[in-house]
Design an enzyme around this catalytic site. Structure first.
Site: not given
Lengths: 135, 171
Positions: A1, A31
């Site tokens: 990320t 997520g």
């Protein structure tokens, strides 16, 4: 990320997050990265946040919005609010970290993992990148 | 003149000093610095916070060392599914995309969702149709393939042969 948060010269905040998700994920799992209020949030009155970590816990805690709420309603500093919310994530069993910029220009990190790829720069001359927790 | 501020991240986790070679350590720092410099340049020149974060994230999305864009990890089925979001603190406008497979830079699509749609989040094929309509760059799913990420998936599968284990971990 990956993520970024910023305060511009006009006093406006912005936050963004982008991710490839979790290795081996199934069933269209999503997520916290695209969830506004969990992995990303920005409000000129409070703060800008981008998160990285075990997304399910960041969604449950509502990490990004919670940090901004503590700053807006309880007048907490960016660091105190971030640490408090990350403590909550850890208490539930999650791990990861956040980057936060405040309306006054504080740029802070908070994470409960061994390291976080991170960097910050300000008009006051701060310009640094780091990886490990002890940097 | 008022000040500006920028922070970036490229992911968090079990990152130990002895887990990276000096060359990899230096390469990660250089990539972070490039992203930081790109965003800082926008802000120093009086640009918007939105443009600054986009500039920083684009560099990290195109850098295979980070788990986003080109460096996206593999799903169980050895594909890639990317997510992104963006928010404007001035207006609290926001845009997000989930589960896209052919968008080179998902942060650009998230921003388009924010600025050119009445919605906050689009997902999957619908998001990709919107991307095509908006002129966002699309790439074949193979664009996101990287050997080291594939090996990571293979290592994970080798360690977790039980479907139940996997279900518990990701369910």
């Amino acid at each position: 990320t990956v993520g970024a948060v910023a305060l511009d010269r006009h006093g406006n905040l912005a936050a963004g997050t982008s991710t490839g998700g979790m290795t081996g994920k199934r069933w269209g799992r999503v997520g916290d990265a695209p969830i506004i209020g969990a992995g990303t949030y920005a409000d000129d009155r409070a703060c800008a946040v981008s998160a990285t970590g075990w997304g399910e816990f960041f969604i449950r805690v509502g990490v990004a919005r919670s940090i901004c709420a503590l700053m807006e309603y309880e007048d907490q500093s960016a660091q105190a609010a971030s640490d408090a919310v990350m403590d909550d994530v850890k208490a539930l069993g999650g791990d990861g970290g956040v980057i936060v910029v405040s309306p006054s220009g504080e740029a802070v990190f908070s994470f409960n993992t061994a390291g976080m790829y991170r960097g910050r720069a300000t008009s006051a001359g701060v310009n640094e990148v780091a990886i490990y927790g002890d940097e | 003149q008022a000040g500006w501020s920028l922070a970036i991240h490229g992911g968090a986790g079990t990152i130990a000093r002895d887990s990276m070679t000096p060359e990899e350590d230096a390469a990660h720092r250089a990539a972070l610095q490039a992203a930081l410099d790109a965003g800082a340049k926008v802000l120093a020149e009086g640009g918007s916070a939105l443009d600054a974060i986009e500039a920083a994230i684009l560099i990290m999305e195109d850098e295979p060392r980070f788990n986003a864009g080109k460096g996206a990890v593999y799903t169980w089925d050895a594909t890639h599914e990317l997510d992104a979001s963006i928010m404007d603190g001035r207006t609290r406008d926001a845009g997000a995309v989930a589960g896209v497979t052919t968008v080179r830079n998902p942060i650009l699509l998230a921003r388009k969702v924010m600025t050119d749609s009445p919605h906050v989040m689009l997902s999957g094929k619908g998001a990709e149709s919107f991307a095509a309509e908006q002129g966002i760059e699309l790439v074949p799913p193979s664009y996101f393939d990287t050997e080291f990420r594939l090996k990571a998936l293979e290592r994970m599968k080798a360690k977790q042969l039980s479907a139940l284990d996997v279900d518990v971990k990701f369910g």
